[in-house]
Design an enzyme around this catalytic site. Structure first.
Site, PDB file in Angstrom:
ATOM      1  N   ARG A  92       6.093 -88.722  -1.437  1.00 46.76           N
ATOM      2  CA  ARG A  92       5.880 -88.783  -2.881  1.00 46.76           C
ATOM      3  C   ARG A  92       6.078 -90.203  -3.410  1.00 46.76           C
ATOM      4  O   ARG A  92       7.114 -90.811  -3.170  1.00 46.76           O
ATOM      5  CB  ARG A  92       6.845 -87.853  -3.616  1.00 46.76           C
ATOM      6  CG  ARG A  92       6.512 -86.391  -3.427  1.00 46.76           C
ATOM      7  CD  ARG A  92       7.615 -85.498  -3.964  1.00 46.76           C
ATOM      8  NE  ARG A  92       7.420 -84.144  -3.465  1.00 46.76           N
ATOM      9  CZ  ARG A  92       6.983 -83.128  -4.214  1.00 46.76           C
ATOM     10  NH1 ARG A  92       6.712 -83.311  -5.497  1.00 46.76           N
ATOM     11  NH2 ARG A  92       6.818 -81.942  -3.691  1.00 46.76           N
ATOM     12  N   SER A 138       9.714 -60.284  -6.117  1.00 45.87           N
ATOM     13  CA  SER A 138       9.342 -61.627  -6.554  1.00 45.87           C
ATOM     14  C   SER A 138       7.899 -61.943  -6.140  1.00 45.87           C
ATOM     15  O   SER A 138       7.538 -61.777  -4.970  1.00 45.87           O
ATOM     16  CB  SER A 138      10.326 -62.626  -5.927  1.00 45.87           C
ATOM     17  OG  SER A 138       9.989 -63.945  -6.248  1.00 45.87           O
ATOM     18  N   SER A 176       1.297 -72.262 -12.733  1.00 47.79           N
ATOM     19  CA  SER A 176       1.013 -73.642 -13.124  1.00 47.79           C
ATOM     20  C   SER A 176       0.035 -74.347 -12.207  1.00 47.79           C
ATOM     21  O   SER A 176      -0.560 -75.336 -12.601  1.00 47.79           O
ATOM     22  CB  SER A 176       2.308 -74.433 -13.183  1.00 47.79           C
ATOM     23  OG  SER A 176       2.837 -74.573 -11.891  1.00 47.79           O
ATOM     24  N   HIS A 206       4.649 -72.187 -18.751  1.00 52.58           N
ATOM     25  CA  HIS A 206       3.344 -72.833 -18.971  1.00 52.58           C
ATOM     26  C   HIS A 206       2.519 -72.132 -20.045  1.00 52.58           C
ATOM     27  O   HIS A 206       1.314 -72.350 -20.134  1.00 52.58           O
ATOM     28  CB  HIS A 206       2.561 -72.919 -17.656  1.00 52.58           C
ATOM     29  CG  HIS A 206       3.190 -73.877 -16.711  1.00 52.58           C
ATOM     30  ND1 HIS A 206       2.961 -75.235 -16.759  1.00 52.58           N
ATOM     31  CD2 HIS A 206       4.111 -73.687 -15.737  1.00 52.58           C
ATOM     32  CE1 HIS A 206       3.693 -75.839 -15.832  1.00 52.58           C
ATOM     33  NE2 HIS A 206       4.398 -74.930 -15.205  1.00 52.58           N
ATOM     34  N   THR A 218      10.504 -73.067 -21.473  1.00 55.46           N
ATOM     35  CA  THR A 218      10.990 -74.451 -21.480  1.00 55.46           C
ATOM     36  C   THR A 218      10.692 -75.085 -22.826  1.00 55.46           C
ATOM     37  O   THR A 218       9.741 -74.706 -23.514  1.00 55.46           O
ATOM     38  CB  THR A 218      10.333 -75.281 -20.361  1.00 55.46           C
ATOM     39  OG1 THR A 218      10.943 -76.571 -20.337  1.00 55.46           O
ATOM     40  CG2 THR A 218       8.843 -75.458 -20.568  1.00 55.46           C
ATOM     41  N   LYS A 269       7.663 -78.668 -21.977  1.00 51.19           N
ATOM     42  CA  LYS A 269       6.230 -78.781 -21.712  1.00 51.19           C
ATOM     43  C   LYS A 269       5.480 -78.760 -23.053  1.00 51.19           C
ATOM     44  O   LYS A 269       5.498 -79.759 -23.743  1.00 51.19           O
ATOM     45  CB  LYS A 269       5.815 -77.737 -20.678  1.00 51.19           C
ATOM     46  CG  LYS A 269       6.429 -78.158 -19.314  1.00 51.19           C
ATOM     47  CD  LYS A 269       6.279 -77.218 -18.163  1.00 51.19           C
ATOM     48  CE  LYS A 269       7.037 -77.790 -16.948  1.00 51.19           C
ATOM     49  NZ  LYS A 269       7.150 -76.877 -15.823  1.00 51.19           N
ATOM     50  N   THR A 279      28.410 -77.054 -17.579  1.00 55.47           N
ATOM     51  CA  THR A 279      27.629 -78.280 -17.741  1.00 55.47           C
ATOM     52  C   THR A 279      27.529 -78.623 -19.223  1.00 55.47           C
ATOM     53  O   THR A 279      27.573 -77.741 -20.087  1.00 55.47           O
ATOM     54  CB  THR A 279      26.229 -78.114 -17.091  1.00 55.47           C
ATOM     55  OG1 THR A 279      25.602 -79.389 -17.020  1.00 55.47           O
ATOM     56  CG2 THR A 279      25.336 -77.175 -17.870  1.00 55.47           C
ATOM     57  N   THR A 280      27.417 -79.898 -19.509  1.00 56.95           N
ATOM     58  CA  THR A 280      27.371 -80.379 -20.888  1.00 56.95           C
ATOM     59  C   THR A 280      26.110 -79.880 -21.600  1.00 56.95           C
ATOM     60  O   THR A 280      25.036 -79.836 -21.002  1.00 56.95           O
ATOM     61  CB  THR A 280      27.419 -81.921 -20.895  1.00 56.95           C
ATOM     62  OG1 THR A 280      28.647 -82.316 -20.278  1.00 56.95           O
ATOM     63  CG2 THR A 280      27.360 -82.490 -22.295  1.00 56.95           C
ATOM     64  N   THR A 286       4.656 -78.050  -3.111  1.00 51.80           N
ATOM     65  CA  THR A 286       4.348 -77.554  -4.460  1.00 51.80           C
ATOM     66  C   THR A 286       3.237 -76.504  -4.394  1.00 51.80           C
ATOM     67  O   THR A 286       3.245 -75.529  -5.134  1.00 51.80           O
ATOM     68  CB  THR A 286       3.940 -78.733  -5.372  1.00 51.80           C
ATOM     69  OG1 THR A 286       4.964 -79.737  -5.287  1.00 51.80           O
ATOM     70  CG2 THR A 286       3.786 -78.295  -6.812  1.00 51.80           C
TER      71      THR A 286
HETATM   72  C1  LIG Z   1       8.318 -76.743 -14.876  1.00 50.27           C
HETATM   73  C2  LIG Z   1       8.659 -75.339 -14.532  1.00 50.27           C
HETATM   74  C3  LIG Z   1       9.953 -74.840 -14.713  1.00 50.27           C
HETATM   75  C4  LIG Z   1      11.094 -75.748 -15.030  1.00 50.27           C
HETATM   76  O1  LIG Z   1      11.089 -76.152 -16.351  1.00 50.27           O
HETATM   77  P1  LIG Z   1      11.781 -77.540 -16.730  1.00 50.27           P
HETATM   78  O2  LIG Z   1      12.116 -77.408 -18.149  1.00 50.27           O
HETATM   79  O3  LIG Z   1      10.808 -78.614 -16.401  1.00 50.27           O
HETATM   80  O4  LIG Z   1      13.019 -77.652 -15.853  1.00 50.27           O
HETATM   81  C5  LIG Z   1      10.178 -73.495 -14.551  1.00 50.27           C
HETATM   82  N1  LIG Z   1       9.179 -72.651 -14.196  1.00 50.27           N
HETATM   83  C6  LIG Z   1       7.940 -73.092 -13.979  1.00 50.27           C
HETATM   84  C7  LIG Z   1       6.878 -72.122 -13.598  1.00 50.27           C
HETATM   85  C8  LIG Z   1       7.637 -74.451 -14.119  1.00 50.27           C
HETATM   86  O5  LIG Z   1       6.416 -74.901 -13.846  1.00 50.27           O
END
Ligand SMILES: *Cc1c(COP(=O)(O)O)cnc(C)c1O
Length: 403
Positions: free
Chosen positions: A21, A136, A188, A216, A244, A247, A276-277, A362
């Site tokens: 990478r 899963s 994704s 996504h 998230t 994104k 964690t903070t 990936t």
């Molecule tokens: C990017 C991604 C995550 C993680 O989200 P982040 O906020 O970037 O850590 C979780 N699930 C899927 C399917 C993703 O593509």
């Protein structure tokens, strides 16, 4: 043992497989997305980014930026602690209210990233439910796989987006054991969409919980940007929705929304949440502004889909193969890691186009690809330049064109 030799040998394995990478060093310019400056050594050049997950360019939205500035000035830089010990800022509380409203759920919990939210929530649910079996999807994201693995619960993998295969596994399982079905809405890498309603039917029939990653899709689909489950009127049937803020919302952080009991349970038992903070308050506040904006503004979504359709059309016009799917992700399949990297390098060096190559792990080996993610801010000229550049590479590399 010579540790250094070991590490270097493992790195050279990656080089020889063509999947080492290399990070592309870019400086994005707020107000000018998708344009960015690319840095190579001390040299710089302008590139157009075609692989960002800031799908709607909310990371440069003026109101989002203004909120972030204001809250830095009001609350300072960091949260100052874990949520439990002095780190719960009022903006975290407001953000969780906003997320409950977005998904029409009783409660929400914010994490430092989407990855952490999957890891923490799946691990906690699957490890604490006694003798739980997790079902899963085979293409689930690494963060879900890790969460399930850490739980040490039994895992059964069903074929991608295949409710019949899932049912086969559910029917064979002990009806008395707790069950959790984990899947995504928009995948994704292929951009395909799960049959959420079918999974909900199966969950009801076999007494399972459903856990849906909408990373996504949030901000992008549904009348208020609640995701695919929002678009399909299914949010009420899914037990846990994970998303998230990094994104389509253009900020940082992750979350789950669910019943009050599930959320309180994860809040109380999840190590990766407790120790964690908390997110910086300015980030939480900026995310609120972004979510609120996309709840009422459909313009970004419409423009986004328009650009996606144009990109697909122009690639097809030039015979550049791309995978059809119902989402905003345009995968151009290459099928070889070395060639994929070469194409990406050519695009960057000769055409000022930045599309990161996507290689194993990936995606599965043999399905290496260029994953193109259009945004509402890509102009017609950008699209034309992308299509013509890819076409030139197709000629240069003597690749087969689609009919
Ligand atoms: C990017 C991604 C995550 C993680 O989200 P982040 O906020 O970037 O850590 C979780 N699930 C899927 C399917 C993703 O593509």
């Amino acid at each position: 043992m010579n540790y250094n030799d070991f590490f270097e040998a493992k790195i050279s394995d990656l080089h020889s497989e063509g999947r080492y990478r290399v990070f592309t060093d870019i400086e994005r310019h707020a107000g000018k997305f998708p344009k960015a400056t690319r840095w190579v050594g001390g040299e710089k050049s302008e590139v157009t980014v075609w692989c960002s997950n800031d799908y709607l360019c909310m990371g440069q939205n003026r109101r989002v930026l203004q909120t972030m500035h204001d809250v830095i000035d009001r609350c300072g830089a960091g949260a100052g602690g874990t949520r439990n010990i002095s780190g719960t800022n009022h903006y975290h509380v407001l953000l969780e209210h906003e997320l409950c409203d977005l998904h029409n759920k009783e409660a929400a919990l914010v994490f430092t990233s989407g990855y952490v939210s999957n890891l923490a929530a799946l691990c906690t649910l699957a490890s604490k439910l006694p003798d739980c079996i997790v079902f899963s999807d085979e293409f689930n994201h690494a963060s879900m796989i890790e969460g399930i693995r850490h739980s040490r619960a039994e895992k059964q993998i069903f074929r991608h987006n295949d409710p019949d295969d899932l049912e086969r596994l559910l029917a064979a399982a002990d009806p008395n054991r707790p069950k959790l079905i984990a899947f995504e809405s928009v995948y994704s890498m292929d951009g395909d969409v799960a049959p959420i309603a079918r999974y909900c039917d199966l969950a009801e029939k076999y007494g399972a919980l459903t856990y849906l990653d909408e990373v996504h899709a949030v901000g992008l689909y549904g009348p208020r940007g609640g995701g695919i489950a929002d678009q399909e009127g299914l949010m009420g049937r899914v037990d846990v929705i994970e998303g998230t803020l990094a994104k389509a919302f253009g900020c940082m952080g992750g979350y789950i929304t669910a019943s009050a009991a599930i959320v309180d349970f994860v809040r109380s038992y999840a190590s990766a949440f407790i120790f964690t903070t908390a997110l910086p308050p300015a980030v939480a506040a900026a995310a609120i502004t972004s979510i609120q904006h996309l709840k009422v503004s459909a313009m970004e979504r419409q423009r986004h889909q328009g650009v996606v359709a144009k990109v697909r059309r122009r690639l097809s016009d030039f015979g550049v193969n791309h995978m059809e799917n119902p989402s905003h992700i345009v995968p151009v399949m290459v099928g070889d890691p070395v060639m994929c990297k070469q194409m990406s390098d050519d695009l960057l060096d000769h055409y000022g186009i930045y599309v990161q190559p996507i290689n194993y792990p990936t995606v599965p080996r043999g399905t290496e690809r260029l994953r193109i993610t259009p945004s509402p801010m890509h102009s017609d000229e950008d699209i034309e330049h992308l299509a013509r550049s890819l076409s030139a590479i197709w000629s240069h590399m003597n690749l087969k064109r689609a009919a």
